[in-house]
Design an enzyme around this catalytic site. Structure first.
Site, PDB file in Angstrom:
ATOM      1  N   LYS A 269       0.946  -1.392  -0.057  1.00 11.07           N
ATOM      2  CA  LYS A 269      -0.041   0.076  -0.239  1.00 11.07           C
ATOM      3  C   LYS A 269       1.107   1.399   0.092  1.00 11.07           C
ATOM      4  O   LYS A 269       1.779   1.439   0.773  1.00 11.07           O
ATOM      5  CB  LYS A 269      -0.913   0.168   1.148  1.00 11.07           C
ATOM      6  CG  LYS A 269      -1.784   1.109   1.562  1.00 11.07           C
ATOM      7  CD  LYS A 269      -2.652   1.324   2.559  1.00 11.07           C
ATOM      8  CE  LYS A 269      -3.515   2.638   3.146  1.00 11.07           C
ATOM      9  NZ  LYS A 269      -4.360   2.287   4.263  1.00 11.07           N
ATOM     10  N   ASP A 274      -2.592   9.850   3.785  1.00 11.80           N
ATOM     11  CA  ASP A 274      -3.839   9.478   4.064  1.00 11.80           C
ATOM     12  C   ASP A 274      -4.664  10.567   4.987  1.00 11.80           C
ATOM     13  O   ASP A 274      -4.514  10.481   6.156  1.00 11.80           O
ATOM     14  CB  ASP A 274      -4.072   8.302   4.453  1.00 11.80           C
ATOM     15  CG  ASP A 274      -5.659   7.617   4.818  1.00 11.80           C
ATOM     16  OD1 ASP A 274      -6.471   8.467   4.358  1.00 11.80           O
ATOM     17  OD2 ASP A 274      -5.656   6.800   5.524  1.00 11.80           O
ATOM     18  N   LYS A 281     -10.364  12.554   8.262  1.00 11.07           N
ATOM     19  CA  LYS A 281      -9.948  12.011   9.666  1.00 11.07           C
ATOM     20  C   LYS A 281      -9.890  13.192  10.548  1.00 11.07           C
ATOM     21  O   LYS A 281      -9.694  14.500  10.295  1.00 11.07           O
ATOM     22  CB  LYS A 281      -8.338  11.498   9.570  1.00 11.07           C
ATOM     23  CG  LYS A 281      -8.170  10.123   8.868  1.00 11.07           C
ATOM     24  CD  LYS A 281      -6.769   9.811   8.973  1.00 11.07           C
ATOM     25  CE  LYS A 281      -6.699   8.690   8.178  1.00 11.07           C
ATOM     26  NZ  LYS A 281      -7.293   7.147   8.997  1.00 11.07           N
ATOM     27  N   ASP A 292       1.955   6.362   5.571  1.00  5.54           N
ATOM     28  CA  ASP A 292       0.620   5.268   5.084  1.00  5.54           C
ATOM     29  C   ASP A 292       0.876   4.591   3.946  1.00  5.54           C
ATOM     30  O   ASP A 292       0.437   3.911   3.156  1.00  5.54           O
ATOM     31  CB  ASP A 292      -0.734   5.959   4.822  1.00  5.54           C
ATOM     32  CG  ASP A 292      -1.927   5.070   5.130  1.00  5.54           C
ATOM     33  OD1 ASP A 292      -1.616   4.094   5.615  1.00  5.54           O
ATOM     34  OD2 ASP A 292      -2.761   5.336   4.598  1.00  5.54           O
ATOM     35  N   ASP A 351     -11.941   6.705   3.706  1.00  6.71           N
ATOM     36  CA  ASP A 351     -11.066   6.582   4.530  1.00  6.71           C
ATOM     37  C   ASP A 351     -10.551   5.125   4.393  1.00  6.71           C
ATOM     38  O   ASP A 351      -9.479   4.751   4.865  1.00  6.71           O
ATOM     39  CB  ASP A 351     -11.082   7.126   6.269  1.00  6.71           C
ATOM     40  CG  ASP A 351      -9.962   7.040   6.699  1.00  6.71           C
ATOM     41  OD1 ASP A 351      -8.894   7.333   6.116  1.00  6.71           O
ATOM     42  OD2 ASP A 351     -10.070   7.321   7.846  1.00  6.71           O
ATOM     43  N   GLU A 353      -9.294   3.658   2.021  1.00  9.30           N
ATOM     44  CA  GLU A 353      -8.630   3.603   0.716  1.00  9.30           C
ATOM     45  C   GLU A 353      -7.676   2.618   0.314  1.00  9.30           C
ATOM     46  O   GLU A 353      -7.359   2.402  -0.754  1.00  9.30           O
ATOM     47  CB  GLU A 353      -8.327   5.183   0.487  1.00  9.30           C
ATOM     48  CG  GLU A 353      -6.541   5.361   0.952  1.00  9.30           C
ATOM     49  CD  GLU A 353      -6.556   5.300   2.661  1.00  9.30           C
ATOM     50  OE1 GLU A 353      -7.663   5.258   3.347  1.00  9.30           O
ATOM     51  OE2 GLU A 353      -5.451   5.054   3.020  1.00  9.30           O
ATOM     52  N   ARG A 355      -7.359  -0.589   0.958  1.00 10.30           N
ATOM     53  CA  ARG A 355      -8.045  -1.836   0.402  1.00 10.30           C
ATOM     54  C   ARG A 355      -8.298  -1.336  -1.494  1.00 10.30           C
ATOM     55  O   ARG A 355      -8.041  -2.339  -2.230  1.00 10.30           O
ATOM     56  CB  ARG A 355      -9.243  -2.331   0.880  1.00 10.30           C
ATOM     57  CG  ARG A 355     -10.471  -1.243   1.192  1.00 10.30           C
ATOM     58  CD  ARG A 355     -11.089  -1.866   2.355  1.00 10.30           C
ATOM     59  NE  ARG A 355     -10.694  -1.399   3.489  1.00 10.30           N
ATOM     60  CZ  ARG A 355     -11.158  -1.626   4.778  1.00 10.30           C
ATOM     61  NH1 ARG A 355     -12.331  -2.127   4.613  1.00 10.30           N
ATOM     62  NH2 ARG A 355     -10.488  -0.987   5.899  1.00 10.30           N
TER      63      ARG A 355
HETATM   64  N1  BES Z   1      -4.267   4.580   6.901  1.00 10.16           N
HETATM   65  C1  BES Z   1      -5.417   3.967   7.793  1.00 10.16           C
HETATM   66  C2  BES Z   1      -5.179   2.929   8.827  1.00 10.16           C
HETATM   67  C3  BES Z   1      -4.380   3.477   9.806  1.00 10.16           C
HETATM   68  C4  BES Z   1      -4.526   4.135  11.222  1.00 10.16           C
HETATM   69  C5  BES Z   1      -2.902   3.324   9.891  1.00 10.16           C
HETATM   70  C6  BES Z   1      -3.913   4.335  12.110  1.00 10.16           C
HETATM   71  C7  BES Z   1      -2.180   3.482  10.726  1.00 10.16           C
HETATM   72  C8  BES Z   1      -2.581   4.132  12.038  1.00 10.16           C
HETATM   73  C9  BES Z   1      -6.486   3.396   6.862  1.00 10.16           C
HETATM   74  O1  BES Z   1      -6.512   4.000   5.631  1.00 10.16           O
HETATM   75  C10 BES Z   1      -7.765   3.863   7.441  1.00 10.16           C
HETATM   76  O2  BES Z   1      -8.214   4.867   7.614  1.00 10.16           O
HETATM   77  N2  BES Z   1      -8.360   2.791   7.860  1.00 10.16           N
HETATM   78  C11 BES Z   1      -9.787   3.003   8.553  1.00 10.16           C
HETATM   79  C12 BES Z   1     -10.690   1.975   7.786  1.00 10.16           C
HETATM   80  C13 BES Z   1     -12.250   2.257   8.126  1.00 10.16           C
HETATM   81  C14 BES Z   1     -12.542   3.417   7.599  1.00 10.16           C
HETATM   82  C15 BES Z   1     -13.182   1.011   7.496  1.00 10.16           C
HETATM   83  C16 BES Z   1      -9.635   2.963   9.710  1.00 10.16           C
HETATM   84  O3  BES Z   1      -9.123   1.961  10.494  1.00 10.16           O
HETATM   85  O4  BES Z   1     -10.462   3.507  10.831  1.00 10.16           O
HETATM   86 ZN    ZN Z   2      -4.631   4.427   4.886  1.00 10.42          ZN
HETATM   87 MN    MN Z   3      -7.648   5.780   5.313  1.00  7.39          MN
END
Ligand code: BES
Ligand code: ZN
Ligand code: MN
Length: 500
Positions: A269, A274, A281, A292, A351, A353, A355
């Site tokens: 990824k 992000d 966020k 990220d 968010d 993103e 996947r």
């Molecule tokens: N990059 C984030 C995940 C992340 C969070 C990595 C904290 C490192 C530290 C990812 O893109 C994300 O935002 N995931 C969301 C998914 C949800 C919206 C289904 C998450 O985990 O909140």
């Molecule tokens: Zn992310």
């Molecule tokens: Mn995200």
């Protein structure tokens, strides 16, 4: 830091410091430590008698030699209890030794191979761990400071001294391996630590190009937006829409065998920042999202080491790279897009993103004939809820490949834990309007991410690594460095080496 190896008596070394060791409970040191003790007229034994030197894990005792031997200093590193000692302990010890000795006046360090005298531990594995740990422990990210934050200087050379000439070749080969694995990890750390304004998708692709240009057995292709459109990568491109920065889909090939397709594809990824997109966020700690793209950095750096070590396997790395930004053209919740394999996706949360970009990266890997797939991603905040920062989650459709990955991780000193992929979870990604949706509503966030990705791997054996909880660490700890940790880089390299 340069890693060197030599044969001889470490007590005769004229390095700035020589490093020997002591197990907890030992009162009369043997081996190299015993030889140095004798040369110092029993100074080490005297310190043990006084109770100043106990051999506890993490204990460092610096002795000044007053001209009794050529080296002006001896460092006795405590190894802890012999029963608890293993290759992981050696790697961590070596990293901590290098941090401890990073001070003015120390440029050349000579060390014995910790653990080499103990039954059960393989000499090569020990020598590799000494070199690997030293390279990993020497890492700091200072490039954006106009002056060094402290007086500490870098160690120029670590010389691994082996007493037995018959074992010198094995030590040398192992040290080189540790050096290569450590350096690749530091390459990945450099990218992950870089702020997003210094590492846009374009700049990330340029770094990949520079690595490939310096490595004869690698080749690279970078898909631009138009080429991704032509391939039907609508999932990846939906993430890029809100950004002023052009997306890049990076592919690096290593052909160690020269066969058809690839024995292994590693897909990382590459979100260079992000924000969450329209599903933005909260402000607190959003800066962490500069990392990220750790998955992309991991697969790119792993290729550097795989090529340097030259196993007879064919490996391809794919890194879908883009920013995830809000903007007038950004994807909105409820939008439906279509991935390279024709799967339609309802984007409920912009968010989620990672996947989306991995979906097209995995499709491309399958199209290129990958027989095994591993993806690495900072995918879900839920990974921290499940695991803290002790281990990372792996999810799979293939027990055999997952087992190989677990072994490679264990050899790297990384703990992993499998999460279930029960078919009941398939419902969690079902959409009312498209084939699947990109975010669930019923918990199990880390598994939902994997269930989404599974739709893009077909029947190919696949393992998903969610490293969101270990990619950044708040302090140095053994081989792990503060900031970008370097988790999973050596695991991928070891996995590829094991396929030979
Ligand atoms: N990059 C984030 C995940 C992340 C969070 C990595 C904290 C490192 C530290 C990812 O893109 C994300 O935002 N995931 C969301 C998914 C949800 C919206 C289904 C998450 O985990 O909140
Ligand atoms: Zn992310
Ligand atoms: Mn995200």
């Amino acid at each position: 830091m340069r890693i060197a190896t030599s044969t001889g008596d470490i007590a005769q070394s004229d390095a700035d410091v020589i490093v020997v060791n002591l197990f907890e409970g030992v009162t009369v040191p043997g081996g190299a430590t015993g030889a140095v003790d004798a040369a110092l007229g029993g100074a080490i034994r005297r310190l043990i008698e006084l109770g100043d030197l106990r051999g506890k894990a993490g204990e460092f005792t610096l002795i000044h030699t007053h001209g009794q031997i050529p080296a002006p200093r001896v460092l006795v590193a405590g190894l802890g209890k012999q029963a608890d000692f293993d290759v992981d302990a050696i790697r961590n010890l070596s990293a901590n030794v290098v941090r401890y000795l990073r001070r003015p006046g120390i440029g050349r360090v000579a060390t014995i191979v910790h653990g080499a005298g103990i039954g059960g531990l393989d000499l090569g594995a020990c020598a590799q761990a000494v070199a690997e740990g030293a390279i990993l422990g020497s890492y700091r990210f200072l490039k954006h400071r106009s002056s060094s934050p402290d007086e500490r200087t870098e160690i120029a050379t670590l010389e691994i001294v082996e007493h037995d000439a018959g074992r010198a070749a094995a030590v040398e080969a192992a040290a080189r391996r540790g050096d290569v694995l450590g350096m690749a990890t530091n390459t990945a750390r450099d990218m992950a630590n870089e702020p997003s304004n210094h590492l846009t998708p374009t700049m990330l692709a340029e770094r990949a190009q520079m690595i490939v240009a310096a490595t004869p057995s690698l080749s690279i292709q970078v898909l631009e937006r138009a080429e991704m459109e032509a391939k039907g990568m609508g999932s990846m491109l939906s993430v890029a829409k809100g950004s002023a920065q052009p997306p890049k889909m990076i592919r690096i090939d290593y052909r160690g065998k020269g066969g058809e397709g690839f024995d292994l594809a590693i897909v990382g990824k590459g979100i260079t920042f992000d924000t969450g997109g329209i599903s933005i966020k909260p402000a607190g700690n959003m800066d962490a999202m500069k990392a990220d793209m750790t998955g992309a950095a991991t697969v790119i750096a792993a290729m550097q080491a795989i090529a340097a070590l030259g196993p007879k396997v064919d490996v391809v790395a794919i890194a879908p790279c883009t920013e995830n930004m809000p903007g007038g053209n950004a994807t909105k919740p409820g939008d439906v897009v279509s991935a390279m394999n024709g799967t339609t996706i309802e984007i409920l949360n912009t968010d989620a993103e990672g996947r989306l970009v991995l979906a097209d990266g995995l499709c491309w890997a399958v199209e290129l004939g990958a027989r095994r797939l591993v993806d690495v991603a900072t995918l879900t905040g839920a990974a921290t809820t499940s695991f803290g920062d002790v281990c990372y989650g792996i999810m799979t459709n293939d027990d055999g490949l997952a087992g190989a990955l677990e072994q490679a991780a264990a050899a790297s000193g990384e703990k992993t834990w499998r999460l279930p992929m029960f078919k009941e979870y398939d419902d969690y990604v079902k959409s009312d309007v498209a084939d699947i949706k990109n975010a669930g509503t019923r918990g199990a966030g880390t598994i939902v991410g994997a269930k989404f990705l599974e739709r893009f791997v077909g029947k190919t054996p696949w393992v998903h690594l969610d490293i969101a909880n270990v990619d950044m660490m708040d302090k140095d700890r053994g081989w792990v460095s503060k900031g970008a940790s370097g988790y999973s880089v050596r695991t991928l390299i070891n996995l590829a080496l094991g396929l030979e």
